[in-house]
Design an enzyme around this catalytic site. Structure first.
Site, mmCIF file in Angstrom:
data_model
loop_
_atom_site.group_PDB
_atom_site.id
_atom_site.type_symbol
_atom_site.label_atom_id
_atom_site.label_comp_id
_atom_site.label_asym_id
_atom_site.label_seq_id
_atom_site.Cartn_x
_atom_site.Cartn_y
_atom_site.Cartn_z
ATOM 1 N N GLY A 12 0.842 -1.206 0.000
ATOM 2 C CA GLY A 12 0.000 0.000 0.000
ATOM 3 C C GLY A 12 0.869 1.244 0.000
ATOM 4 O O GLY A 12 0.558 2.245 0.641
ATOM 5 N N ARG A 15 0.195 5.618 -1.702
ATOM 6 C CA ARG A 15 -0.474 6.831 -1.164
ATOM 7 C C ARG A 15 -0.541 6.778 0.359
ATOM 8 O O ARG A 15 -0.172 5.770 0.973
ATOM 9 C CB ARG A 15 -1.877 6.990 -1.749
ATOM 10 C CG ARG A 15 -2.852 5.891 -1.394
ATOM 11 C CD ARG A 15 -4.168 6.157 -2.119
ATOM 12 N NE ARG A 15 -4.958 4.973 -2.309
ATOM 13 C CZ ARG A 15 -6.026 4.644 -1.576
ATOM 14 N NH1 ARG A 15 -6.404 5.423 -0.588
ATOM 15 N NH2 ARG A 15 -6.704 3.549 -1.835
ATOM 16 N N TYR A 155 -12.788 -4.266 11.268
ATOM 17 C CA TYR A 155 -11.489 -3.569 11.267
ATOM 18 C C TYR A 155 -10.766 -3.788 12.601
ATOM 19 O O TYR A 155 -9.571 -4.094 12.641
ATOM 20 C CB TYR A 155 -11.740 -2.087 11.002
ATOM 21 C CG TYR A 155 -10.507 -1.232 10.848
ATOM 22 C CD1 TYR A 155 -9.731 -1.297 9.695
ATOM 23 C CD2 TYR A 155 -10.135 -0.330 11.849
ATOM 24 C CE1 TYR A 155 -8.607 -0.499 9.540
ATOM 25 C CE2 TYR A 155 -9.012 0.476 11.703
ATOM 26 C CZ TYR A 155 -8.260 0.387 10.543
ATOM 27 O OH TYR A 155 -7.141 1.191 10.399
ATOM 28 N N ALA A 157 -11.140 -6.225 14.760
ATOM 29 C CA ALA A 157 -10.701 -7.630 14.865
ATOM 30 C C ALA A 157 -9.441 -7.848 14.031
ATOM 31 O O ALA A 157 -8.488 -8.508 14.474
ATOM 32 C CB ALA A 157 -11.816 -8.562 14.406
ATOM 33 N N LYS A 159 -7.178 -5.629 13.140
ATOM 34 C CA LYS A 159 -6.012 -4.894 13.659
ATOM 35 C C LYS A 159 -5.559 -5.443 15.023
ATOM 36 O O LYS A 159 -4.370 -5.413 15.337
ATOM 37 C CB LYS A 159 -6.338 -3.401 13.746
ATOM 38 C CG LYS A 159 -6.546 -2.738 12.375
ATOM 39 C CD LYS A 159 -5.319 -2.831 11.499
ATOM 40 C CE LYS A 159 -5.400 -1.977 10.248
ATOM 41 N NZ LYS A 159 -4.197 -2.088 9.411
#
Ligand code: NAP
Length: 247
Positions: A12, A15, A155, A157, A159
């Site tokens: 990723g 950006r 999200y 869970a 992270k």
């Protein structure tokens, strides 16, 4: 003796936080592989910027949720750069819904990219880091993985999973020259947080002790600290960077 330049892969990387990490590491003379999924033009433009900074750089496409695409990215990296020394698992998405309205597709999509993607990339990285006896792995989690959040059970869970995963990995490779740590940002100004409705954005800002969102450069600085050769005795740690929002 001329020291060999390190190579970092940032998923990723085209950006947001990932791009800032690429630029920060390049400013320290580290060669950069920009991992991207959709943003071919932005990734290519960033490669030009990084090369202008005097390092070797390339952009390789692959979705982190797909093990075969991840394997291809790592193969290209090793073929063109010779080794991989630093892996930053930064790719991540949100797909918010309260649990009662969250279908299994939305649940799995976030887990697949944020958690399984991190597993895929770490698994591939170890194949060359362990034989080399050197590696720095930095996994990007989130304050939400520590606190939870309404509408973000998938999200949170994913992270929180990244944190337990990284600690286990750190234990497994502790004697092999490979460190694994977590960076858990609070609210940072990026396209991800630009999706937050203005009134909610302002209410979050008011709750942050420093009364502002963080910058991508501030996160990149922390990642570069953990990516350094000299950070050899730091492993299995979770570094918050959140303006005091969670202590
Ligand atoms: P962003 O601006 O939305 O960028 C997300 C990045 O992830 C993009 O480069 C995107 O690549 C990549 N990506 C998404 N799905 C992918 C996939 N399947 N395979 C490969 N790459 C994929 O996000 P950001 O705000 O910079 O966040 C970066 C990381 O920090 C994420 O893990 C996020 O959860 C975490 N984080 C962010 C904040 C914040 O406040 N912004 C706070 C805490 C944690 P393409 O554009 O090429 O698809």
């Amino acid at each position: 003796m001329v020291e060999k330049k390190r190579t970092a892969l940032v998923t990723g990387g085209s950006r947001g936080i990932g791009k800032a990490i690429c630029k920060r590491l390049a400013s320290e003379g580290i060669n950069i592989v920009v991992g991207y999924n959709h943003n071919k033009e932005r990734a290519a433009k960033l490669v030009d910027e990084l090369e202008a900074m005097g390092v070797k750089a390339a952009a390789f496409q692959g979705s982190v949720e797909n093990i075969y695409e991840v394997k291809k990215v790592f193969r290209q990296t090793l073929e063109q750069f010779g080794s991989l020394d630093i892996l930053v698992n930064n790719a991540g998405i949100t797909a918010d819904k309260t649990l009662v309205k969250m279908g299994v597709e939305v649940w799995l999509r976030v887990i697949q990219i944020n958690l399984c993607g991190t597993y895929h990339c770490c698994h591939e990285a170890l194949q060359s880091m362990l034989p080399n006896g050197y590696g720095r792995i930095i996994n990007v989690s989130s304050i939400i993985g520590l606190t939870g959040n309404i509408g973000q059970s998938n999200y949170a869970a994913s992270k929180a999973g990244v944190i337990g995963f990284t600690k286990s990995l750190a234990l497994e490779v502790a004697t092999k020259g490979v460190t694994a740590n977590v960076v858990a940002p609070g609210f940072i100004e990026t396209e991800m947080t630009r999706k937050i409705p203005p009134e909610i954005y302002r209410s979050i800002e008011a709750k942050i002790p420093m009364k502002r969102f963080g910058t991508v450069e501030e996160v990149a600085r922390l990642v570069s600290f953990l990516a350094a050769d000299e950070s050899a005795y730091i492993t299995g740690q979770v570094y918050g960077i959140n303006g005091g929002l969670y202590m």
